[in-house]
Each structure stands twice: as structure tokens, then as C-alpha cells.
Design a protein around this motif. Structure first.
Motif, PDB file in Angstrom:
ATOM      1  N   THR A  71       0.856  -1.180   0.000  1.00 25.97           N
ATOM      2  CA  THR A  71       0.000   0.000   0.000  1.00 25.97           C
ATOM      3  C   THR A  71       0.894   1.232   0.000  1.00 25.97           C
ATOM      4  O   THR A  71       2.100   1.138   0.236  1.00 25.97           O
ATOM      5  CB  THR A  71      -0.927   0.034   1.227  1.00 25.97           C
ATOM      6  OG1 THR A  71      -0.115   0.104   2.414  1.00 25.97           O
ATOM      7  CG2 THR A  71      -1.828  -1.192   1.276  1.00 25.97           C
TER       8      THR A  71
ATOM      9  N   THR B 132       1.013   5.942  -0.359  1.00 26.44           N
ATOM     10  CA  THR B 132       0.466   7.239  -0.746  1.00 26.44           C
ATOM     11  C   THR B 132       1.425   7.842  -1.760  1.00 26.44           C
ATOM     12  O   THR B 132       2.645   7.711  -1.645  1.00 26.44           O
ATOM     13  CB  THR B 132       0.286   8.179   0.458  1.00 26.44           C
ATOM     14  OG1 THR B 132       1.543   8.339   1.119  1.00 26.44           O
ATOM     15  CG2 THR B 132      -0.728   7.645   1.441  1.00 26.44           C
TER      16      THR B 132
ATOM     17  N   SER C  96      -3.864   7.695  -2.752  1.00 24.47           N
ATOM     18  CA  SER C  96      -3.495   6.518  -1.965  1.00 24.47           C
ATOM     19  C   SER C  96      -3.946   5.301  -2.747  1.00 24.47           C
ATOM     20  O   SER C  96      -4.895   5.365  -3.526  1.00 24.47           O
ATOM     21  CB  SER C  96      -4.132   6.552  -0.574  1.00 24.47           C
ATOM     22  OG  SER C  96      -5.540   6.529  -0.684  1.00 24.47           O
TER      23      SER C  96
ATOM     24  N   SER D 150      -4.891   3.206  -7.907  1.00 23.90           N
ATOM     25  CA  SER D 150      -5.634   3.987  -6.924  1.00 23.90           C
ATOM     26  C   SER D 150      -7.045   4.175  -7.449  1.00 23.90           C
ATOM     27  O   SER D 150      -7.222   4.385  -8.658  1.00 23.90           O
ATOM     28  CB  SER D 150      -4.976   5.362  -6.720  1.00 23.90           C
ATOM     29  OG  SER D 150      -5.808   6.191  -5.921  1.00 23.90           O
TER      30      SER D 150
END
Length: 136
Positions: free
Chosen positions: A73, A75, A80, A96
Motif C-alpha cells: 500500500t 500514498t 493513496s 488507486s
């Protein structure tokens, strides 16, 4: 005979320990460590060689920090989503829900001091994108 049996059992036990310990430890590549060990901050965000990070420009929302978590995962500026290595760790795929399509970027450089990626943005006219980051 009892000594041979003890040696045999000791060897079997040692073999099992080696097998289980090697299976439980995943090898992490140098590329993975370089990418996930830093918070990367945008240095330049270019579209066709021109700064495109300003308000209303195509890379505006990529400006800021990029964090690649070990679990896949992350950002990426104001986005994100998820990331993964592709093509033998020479590309990064970023998805995303806020992006119109998955980004497949070519890694031009990944060192402890620099992350440089590029990709072609498909549209009515194609746009060559180059984003560079430095550790924060």
C-alpha cells in the motif's frame, strides 16, 4: 546402534530446522528495501519536459510525499492506493481508485538518494511524464 540412531535423529532434526528457518525468511531485494525505507518527496514533476506540478496541471496531485509501504500500500502525493514491482523490478505499477487508470512506470533510477520514474500518459495526444523524488 543407539549412537547411530541418535546421530541420525540429530541430523534429521538439524535438517528440519534448516528447512523451516529458510522457508520462513523471505528474501527482500535491494530494490524493495531502497523503495520502502524512505519517505520520498517530489523533486520534479515534468510533462513533455516542462514542470507540470502547479495548480490545475496534470501532475498537481502527485506533488508532495510518496510512501511505499512494505505491504504494497502507499500514498503518492494526494493519491493513496497500491503498488507492486513488475518486469523484474524495473517497473512500478501503481493503482488507486482516484486515478483513471493504473500507472505502469519505468524505474530510471532507484538509489538511496534518488527515485526517478517515467511513463507515457495515454490521451488524445500522448504525454511523456518524468517524476523524480528524493528522500525526505
Amino acid at each position: 546402534m543407539m549412537i547411530r540412531m541418535k546421530k541420525y535423529l540429530s541430523l534429521v532434526l538439524l535438517g528440519l530446522v534448516v528447512i523451516f528457518s529458510s522457508c520462513s525468511k523471505e528474501k527482500v531485494s535491494e530494490q524493495f528495501t531502497l523503495l520502502t525505507d524512505h519517505v520520498w518527496t517530489s523533486d520534479s514533476l515534468l510533462a513533455n519536459g516542462v514542470d507540470a506540478s502547479g495548480q490545475g496541471q496534470v501532475l498537481e496531485f502527485f506533488k508532495g510525499d510518496a510512501i511505499f509501504n512494505e505491504d504494497g500500500t502507499g500514498t503518492f502525493g494526494q493519491y493513496s492506493g497500491n503498488w507492486l514491482f513488475a518486469d523484474n523490478e524495473t517497473s512500478l505499477a501503481i493503482t488507486s481508485p482516484d486515478l483513471p487508470f493504473a500507472l505502469s512506470t519505468h524505474i530510471e533510477e532507484l538509489t538511496a538518494l534518488s527515485l526517478k520514474v517515467s511513463f507515457v500518459y495515454p490521451g488524445v495526444t500522448t504525454v511523456s511524464i518524468r517524476m523524480t523524488f528524493k528522500p525526505k
